[in-house]
Design a protein around this motif. Structure first.
Motif, mmCIF file in Angstrom:
data_model
loop_
_atom_site.group_PDB
_atom_site.id
_atom_site.type_symbol
_atom_site.label_atom_id
_atom_site.label_comp_id
_atom_site.label_asym_id
_atom_site.label_seq_id
_atom_site.Cartn_x
_atom_site.Cartn_y
_atom_site.Cartn_z
ATOM 1 N N PRO A 1 0.803 -1.225 0.000
ATOM 2 C CA PRO A 1 0.000 0.000 0.000
ATOM 3 C C PRO A 1 0.835 1.275 0.000
ATOM 4 O O PRO A 1 0.411 2.298 -0.528
ATOM 5 N N LYS A 2 2.044 1.228 0.554
ATOM 6 C CA LYS A 2 2.891 2.428 0.595
ATOM 7 C C LYS A 2 3.267 2.881 -0.817
ATOM 8 O O LYS A 2 3.150 4.061 -1.150
ATOM 9 N N THR B 1 0.100 4.154 -2.607
ATOM 10 C CA THR B 1 -0.288 5.476 -2.126
ATOM 11 C C THR B 1 0.589 6.565 -2.742
ATOM 12 O O THR B 1 0.102 7.653 -3.056
ATOM 13 N N PRO C 1 -2.041 9.214 -4.748
ATOM 14 C CA PRO C 1 -2.308 9.902 -3.484
ATOM 15 C C PRO C 1 -3.781 10.290 -3.354
ATOM 16 O O PRO C 1 -4.535 10.286 -4.346
ATOM 17 N N PHE C 2 -4.167 10.621 -2.170
ATOM 18 C CA PHE C 2 -5.547 10.992 -1.860
ATOM 19 C C PHE C 2 -6.051 12.096 -2.786
ATOM 20 O O PHE C 2 -7.190 12.057 -3.240
ATOM 21 N N TYR D 1 -9.848 6.019 -0.748
ATOM 22 C CA TYR D 1 -9.407 6.194 0.635
ATOM 23 C C TYR D 1 -10.578 6.319 1.586
ATOM 24 O O TYR D 1 -11.627 6.848 1.263
ATOM 25 N N GLN E 1 -7.745 5.386 5.802
ATOM 26 C CA GLN E 1 -6.501 4.908 5.204
ATOM 27 C C GLN E 1 -6.845 4.300 3.844
ATOM 28 O O GLN E 1 -8.009 4.201 3.480
ATOM 29 N N LEU E 2 -5.859 3.894 3.103
ATOM 30 C CA LEU E 2 -6.087 3.307 1.789
ATOM 31 C C LEU E 2 -6.994 2.085 1.914
ATOM 32 O O LEU E 2 -6.752 1.206 2.724
ATOM 33 N N THR F 1 -7.772 -1.089 0.394
ATOM 34 C CA THR F 1 -7.222 -2.014 -0.599
ATOM 35 C C THR F 1 -8.319 -2.801 -1.320
ATOM 36 O O THR F 1 -8.132 -3.201 -2.461
#
Length: 89
Positions: A41-42, A45, A49-50, A57, A60-61, A63
Motif C-alpha cells: 500500500p505504501k 499510495t 495519493p488521496f 481512501y 486509510q487506503l 485495498t
C-alpha cells in the motif's frame, strides 16, 4: 550448531542454488516454492495519493476498493514478493 540451525542453513543453501520448482536430490525431493506476493500500500499510495483518487481512501487506503478500481496488470506492479521457501521430503 543445533539441528534447527543446521536445517535452516541447508534450506538457505538449497534456496540459493535451485530455481523455483521440484528437484530430485539423492533420495529426497526438494521443492522450492516462490515467496508469497503481498500488496504494497505504501508504493500504491505514492502513485495514487488521496488528492488524485480520494474515492480509494477512507481513514486509510482501502485495498478492497483499489483491487476493484485498478486494472490487475497495473495493480501487479504494487505487489512485493517474499523469499522463496524450501520443502525437503
Amino acid at each position: 550448531m543445533t539441528a534447527v540451525e543446521r536445517i535452516a542453513e541447508i534450506k538457505t543453501i538449497l534456496r540459493d542454488a535451485l530455481p523455483v520448482g521440484t528437484h530430485p536430490v539423492g533420495p529426497f525431493t526438494v521443492q522450492v516454492k516462490a515467496g508469497a506476493k503481498r500488496f504494497d500500500p505504501k508504493s500504491f499510495t505514492a502513485a495514487y495519493p488521496f488528492e488524485v483518487r480520494p474515492d480509494l481512501y477512507s481513514a486509510q487506503l482501502d485495498t478492497g476498493k483499489v483491487k476493484d478500481a485498478v486494472a490487475p496488470r497495473e495493480l501487479a506492479t504494487f505487489y512485493t514478493q517474499g523469499a522463496p521457501t524450501v520443502v525437503v521430503s
